[in-house]
Design an enzyme around this catalytic site. Sequence first.
Site, PDB file in Angstrom:
ATOM      1  N   ASN A  12       3.245   3.746  -1.229  1.00  0.00           N
ATOM      2  CA  ASN A  12       4.419   4.416  -2.650  1.00  0.00           C
ATOM      3  C   ASN A  12       2.905   5.789  -3.281  1.00  0.00           C
ATOM      4  O   ASN A  12       2.080   4.834  -3.769  1.00  0.00           O
ATOM      5  CB  ASN A  12       4.566   3.353  -3.472  1.00  0.00           C
ATOM      6  CG  ASN A  12       5.616   3.960  -5.016  1.00  0.00           C
ATOM      7  OD1 ASN A  12       5.205   5.108  -4.551  1.00  0.00           O
ATOM      8  ND2 ASN A  12       5.506   3.021  -5.794  1.00  0.00           N
ATOM      9  N   LYS A  14       3.466   7.277  -5.306  1.00  0.00           N
ATOM     10  CA  LYS A  14       4.087   7.931  -7.009  1.00  0.00           C
ATOM     11  C   LYS A  14       3.794   8.871  -7.527  1.00  0.00           C
ATOM     12  O   LYS A  14       4.188  10.149  -5.821  1.00  0.00           O
ATOM     13  CB  LYS A  14       2.822   6.964  -8.017  1.00  0.00           C
ATOM     14  CG  LYS A  14       2.849   5.545  -7.549  1.00  0.00           C
ATOM     15  CD  LYS A  14       2.389   4.841  -8.219  1.00  0.00           C
ATOM     16  CE  LYS A  14       2.532   3.480  -8.041  1.00  0.00           C
ATOM     17  NZ  LYS A  14       2.201   2.004  -8.598  1.00  0.00           N
ATOM     18  N   HIS A  99      11.301   0.010  -8.959  1.00  0.00           N
ATOM     19  CA  HIS A  99      10.414   0.237  -9.815  1.00  0.00           C
ATOM     20  C   HIS A  99       9.934  -0.215 -10.126  1.00  0.00           C
ATOM     21  O   HIS A  99      10.698   0.291 -12.036  1.00  0.00           O
ATOM     22  CB  HIS A  99       9.418   1.478  -8.799  1.00  0.00           C
ATOM     23  CG  HIS A  99       7.861   1.391  -8.961  1.00  0.00           C
ATOM     24  ND1 HIS A  99       7.272   0.517 -10.218  1.00  0.00           N
ATOM     25  CD2 HIS A  99       7.002   1.035  -8.017  1.00  0.00           C
ATOM     26  CE1 HIS A  99       5.887   0.572  -9.706  1.00  0.00           C
ATOM     27  NE2 HIS A  99       5.580   0.488  -7.858  1.00  0.00           N
ATOM     28  N   GLU A 101       7.790   1.653 -12.530  1.00  0.00           N
ATOM     29  CA  GLU A 101       7.055   2.834 -13.359  1.00  0.00           C
ATOM     30  C   GLU A 101       8.668   2.925 -14.026  1.00  0.00           C
ATOM     31  O   GLU A 101       8.863   3.881 -14.899  1.00  0.00           O
ATOM     32  CB  GLU A 101       6.151   2.745 -12.803  1.00  0.00           C
ATOM     33  CG  GLU A 101       5.287   2.838 -12.745  1.00  0.00           C
ATOM     34  CD  GLU A 101       3.983   2.457 -11.066  1.00  0.00           C
ATOM     35  OE1 GLU A 101       4.030   3.755 -10.338  1.00  0.00           O
ATOM     36  OE2 GLU A 101       3.239   2.471 -11.232  1.00  0.00           O
ATOM     37  N   GLU A 169       5.672  -7.129  -7.650  1.00  0.00           N
ATOM     38  CA  GLU A 169       5.409  -6.061  -7.709  1.00  0.00           C
ATOM     39  C   GLU A 169       5.033  -6.611  -9.185  1.00  0.00           C
ATOM     40  O   GLU A 169       5.542  -6.484  -9.972  1.00  0.00           O
ATOM     41  CB  GLU A 169       5.307  -5.062  -7.282  1.00  0.00           C
ATOM     42  CG  GLU A 169       6.014  -3.707  -6.024  1.00  0.00           C
ATOM     43  CD  GLU A 169       4.974  -2.915  -6.166  1.00  0.00           C
ATOM     44  OE1 GLU A 169       5.126  -2.284  -5.645  1.00  0.00           O
ATOM     45  OE2 GLU A 169       6.008  -2.441  -7.134  1.00  0.00           O
ATOM     46  N   GLY A 175      -2.164  -1.497 -10.325  1.00  0.00           N
ATOM     47  CA  GLY A 175      -3.159  -0.229 -10.549  1.00  0.00           C
ATOM     48  C   GLY A 175      -4.232  -0.879 -11.794  1.00  0.00           C
ATOM     49  O   GLY A 175      -4.918  -0.500 -11.897  1.00  0.00           O
ATOM     50  N   SER A 214      -2.326  -3.998  -6.495  1.00  0.00           N
ATOM     51  CA  SER A 214      -3.777  -3.680  -6.246  1.00  0.00           C
ATOM     52  C   SER A 214      -3.894  -4.268  -4.615  1.00  0.00           C
ATOM     53  O   SER A 214      -4.699  -4.836  -4.431  1.00  0.00           O
ATOM     54  CB  SER A 214      -4.243  -4.986  -6.906  1.00  0.00           C
ATOM     55  OG  SER A 214      -4.905  -4.167  -8.783  1.00  0.00           O
ATOM     56  N   GLY A 235       0.348   1.104  -3.655  1.00  0.00           N
ATOM     57  CA  GLY A 235      -0.297   2.412  -4.392  1.00  0.00           C
ATOM     58  C   GLY A 235      -1.343   2.837  -3.999  1.00  0.00           C
ATOM     59  O   GLY A 235      -1.783   3.446  -3.288  1.00  0.00           O
ATOM     60  N   GLY A 236      -2.305   2.866  -4.996  1.00  0.00           N
ATOM     61  CA  GLY A 236      -3.216   3.870  -4.412  1.00  0.00           C
ATOM     62  C   GLY A 236      -4.192   3.641  -3.163  1.00  0.00           C
ATOM     63  O   GLY A 236      -4.981   4.870  -3.259  1.00  0.00           O
TER      64      GLY A 236
END
Length: 252
Positions: A12, A14, A99, A101, A169, A175, A214, A235-236
């Site tokens: 993802n 983002k 999600h 967010e 999640e 993150g 993470s 994610g990241g």
Amino acid sequence: MTPDVRPLVAGNWKMNGLKASLAEIAAMRKAVDAGEAGAAELAVIPPFTLIALAAEKLAGGSVTWGGQDCSPQAGGAYTGDTSAAMLKDLGATYAIVGHSERRTIHHETDSEVRAKAEAAIKAGLKAIVCVGETRAERETGLEYAVVTRQVRESLPPDGGPDTVVVAYEPVWAIGTGLTPTPADVAKMHDSIRRLLGEIYGANGAKVRILYGGSVKPSNAKELLGIDHVDGALVGGASLKAADFLAIAAAYR
Ligand code: 13P
């Protein structure tokens, strides 16, 4: 892992990525198509601006792709929104819905998330439905109550293994570099598996349950080896092909 269920490692992105980032997507495809990425399905979920360009890079290969959200509406006067049919038209396989967010920043409710999942499925996509508790909810012992409510109220009742993926999640793990203990992940995924059985009967056993929050190359093997963890929503660490492929390598 769940027997006879092909894991999914989904990235993802983002609100990250410009045209130059397509080189990372091309590198992911190269590794997957060369058979170097292991047994899991790899999916890239770029921002909406890159999906059509990513689709060109990925067409005819084995990496799948999708959108980070979709409208519950089929079409019409909804400025700024994207329909599931528009994603499908680009060859997408997935739409992430709910999600954290979006639940937090855009105040999306369980019933809106369910409507989005239903719209995704109606258009021929698979819905990746996200659930997970906040730090305050975990600290007050509410994590099972919250996730149970989200699963019961966000999942489309007519779904199944071919149309629904659940992503657990924990919001506090996104993150932050923090992750739940393997025992906590195992317990939550086991609880979600039982809920899937209530909703989908025997088919619930084959619905993929991803862990997200993470995930990185250094913890992927441990997290992805847990019972009822059928992949990751990353994610990241999905922005760079090398890191994303190192996570997928947990399934080699
Ligand atoms: P991070 O992997 O950056 O923690 O993000 C997880 C996530 O929210 C994926 O949807």
